[in-house]
Design a protein around this motif. Structure first.
Motif, mmCIF file in Angstrom:
data_model
loop_
_atom_site.group_PDB
_atom_site.id
_atom_site.type_symbol
_atom_site.label_atom_id
_atom_site.label_comp_id
_atom_site.label_asym_id
_atom_site.label_seq_id
_atom_site.Cartn_x
_atom_site.Cartn_y
_atom_site.Cartn_z
ATOM 1 N N TYR A 135 77.121 -36.840 -5.530
ATOM 2 C CA TYR A 135 77.767 -36.378 -4.295
ATOM 3 C C TYR A 135 78.435 -35.004 -4.481
ATOM 4 C CZ TYR A 135 76.568 -40.913 -2.464
ATOM 5 O OH TYR A 135 75.846 -42.009 -2.042
ATOM 6 N N PRO A 136 79.256 -34.805 -5.541
ATOM 7 C CA PRO A 136 79.748 -33.441 -5.796
ATOM 8 C C PRO A 136 78.610 -32.456 -6.060
ATOM 9 C CG PRO A 136 81.019 -35.040 -7.037
ATOM 10 C CD PRO A 136 79.859 -35.783 -6.443
ATOM 11 N N LEU A 137 77.539 -32.951 -6.706
ATOM 12 C CA LEU A 137 76.389 -32.089 -6.983
ATOM 13 C C LEU A 137 75.767 -31.601 -5.680
ATOM 14 C CD1 LEU A 137 74.918 -31.108 -9.544
ATOM 15 C CD2 LEU A 137 73.284 -32.984 -9.223
ATOM 16 N N ALA A 138 75.664 -32.491 -4.705
ATOM 17 C CA ALA A 138 75.134 -32.087 -3.395
ATOM 18 C C ALA A 138 76.097 -31.132 -2.698
ATOM 19 C CB ALA A 138 74.898 -33.324 -2.532
ATOM 20 N N THR A 141 76.006 -27.247 -3.331
ATOM 21 C CA THR A 141 75.062 -26.363 -2.623
ATOM 22 C C THR A 141 75.728 -25.694 -1.423
ATOM 23 O OG1 THR A 141 74.271 -28.194 -1.239
ATOM 24 C CG2 THR A 141 73.118 -27.811 -3.326
ATOM 25 N N LEU A 142 76.909 -26.223 -1.016
ATOM 26 C CA LEU A 142 77.608 -25.678 0.150
ATOM 27 C C LEU A 142 78.917 -24.989 -0.211
ATOM 28 C CD1 LEU A 142 77.193 -28.825 2.446
ATOM 29 C CD2 LEU A 142 75.755 -26.772 2.424
ATOM 30 N N ALA A 143 79.462 -25.298 -1.392
ATOM 31 C CA ALA A 143 80.761 -24.739 -1.777
ATOM 32 C C ALA A 143 80.784 -24.472 -3.274
ATOM 33 C CB ALA A 143 81.885 -25.718 -1.408
ATOM 34 N N THR A 144 81.673 -23.568 -3.673
ATOM 35 C CA THR A 144 81.839 -23.268 -5.090
ATOM 36 C C THR A 144 82.744 -24.319 -5.722
ATOM 37 O OG1 THR A 144 81.615 -20.906 -4.666
ATOM 38 C CG2 THR A 144 82.616 -21.552 -6.762
ATOM 39 N N ILE A 145 82.279 -24.931 -6.803
ATOM 40 C CA ILE A 145 83.023 -26.006 -7.450
ATOM 41 C C ILE A 145 83.352 -25.624 -8.888
ATOM 42 C CG2 ILE A 145 82.880 -28.409 -8.257
ATOM 43 C CD1 ILE A 145 81.119 -29.014 -5.872
ATOM 44 N N ASN A 146 84.578 -25.877 -9.305
ATOM 45 C CA ASN A 146 84.971 -25.695 -10.697
ATOM 46 C C ASN A 146 84.552 -26.957 -11.454
ATOM 47 O OD1 ASN A 146 86.093 -25.087 -13.139
ATOM 48 N ND2 ASN A 146 88.185 -24.812 -12.381
ATOM 49 N N TRP A 147 83.457 -26.854 -12.177
ATOM 50 C CA TRP A 147 82.836 -28.058 -12.745
ATOM 51 C C TRP A 147 83.583 -28.643 -13.939
ATOM 52 C CZ3 TRP A 147 79.515 -31.269 -10.727
ATOM 53 C CH2 TRP A 147 78.702 -30.837 -9.689
#
Length: 257
Positions: A135-138, A141-147
């Motif tokens: 879900y965070p992976l999807a 594609t729409l937002a920048t995430i600090n992994w």
């Protein structure tokens, strides 16, 4: 080691070839597919209106706190009930079908039996956690995430799943009734969280520190916020080793009956 790998392969194949495992995965996916978009929409509304909501805590404007940590809390709640469903048959079913006696007479040690079954349970837990990661992976594609903090947080939940798996494996080793193993496992999983509540209700400073030291939630809190602490890792591994050791003792004692 060969004995451990043999049992690991057998049990892991049993998990992933069993329709029950995929039914559990489907139900977990349904729950997340329902809850996650709701949390995401609430977070989007919060961002849109944050200028007017002066009282909103700053951390709630961070997607890690506003969406992902809530998802992890749901995942943790699900694991309390899902892990016992995965592990309840590991020993109980074998005892009921009398294949446990054959296992004891095979050329593998009790430790190899326990480790093989435990690592297989971890493999199944990893599959459930991987579902939640999608879900965070999807979202990425729409937002920048600090992994990095997110990966550490999921690692923390996986460790909690590992603790559940160790306790539930021990529960399964105590009985030949899978239902009894499931109920006992859920009680174990729920009880360990009540230790953390003890830190909030006791008055004494020393007692509070003791409760905090043995609290699962206090050690998990740093991980879900993206911080790895050695004492937390040692705590999780200690509980896992303790319950695997207890399960090994139960299996070993069965050889002498």
């Amino acid at each position: 080691m060969n004995g451990t790998l043999t049992i690991l392969k057998k049990e892991l194949k049993g998990f992933y070839a069993n329709p029950t495992f995929w039914v559990i995965c489907f139900l977990v996916s349904v729950i997340f597919s329902w809850v996650y978009p709701i949390q995401l929409n609430l977070f989007a509304q919060l961002l849109t209106n944050y200028v007017m909501q002066q009282g909103v805590p700053t951390n709630q404007l961070n997607i890690h706190y506003g969406v992902f940590l809530r998802q992890l809390s749901y995942l943790n709640l699900l694991l309390i009930f899902v892990v016992p469903a995965l592990t309840m048959k590991l020993f109980a079913e074998e005892k009921k079908l009398r294949t446990f006696d054959l296992l004891l007479t095979s050329p593998v040690t009790s430790l190899q039996i326990v480790l093989g079954k435990y690592f297989a349970a971890l493999g199944a837990v990893l599959g459930i956690v991987f579902l939640a990661v999608l879900y965070p992976l999807a979202t990425s594609t729409l937002a920048t995430i600090n992994w990095m903090p997110l990966v550490i947080a999921f690692f923390g939940i996986f460790l909690v799943g590992g603790v559940y798996a160790a306790m539930d494996l021990f529960s399964s080793s105590l009985t030949e009734n899978s239902i009894v193993a499931y109920v006992t496992s859920v009680i174990f999983n729920v009880s360990i969280w009540f230790i953390g509540i003890g830190a909030e209700v006791v008055d004494g400073e020393t007692a509070r520190k003791v409760f905090e030291h043995v609290s699962l939630s206090s050690h998990l809190s740093s991980l879900v916020e993206g911080t790895v602490r050695t004492n937390g890792l040692v705590f999780f591994l200690s509980i896992i080793v303790l319950f695997c050791f207890l399960a090994e003792r139960v299996v070993e004692s069965s050889r002498w009956r």
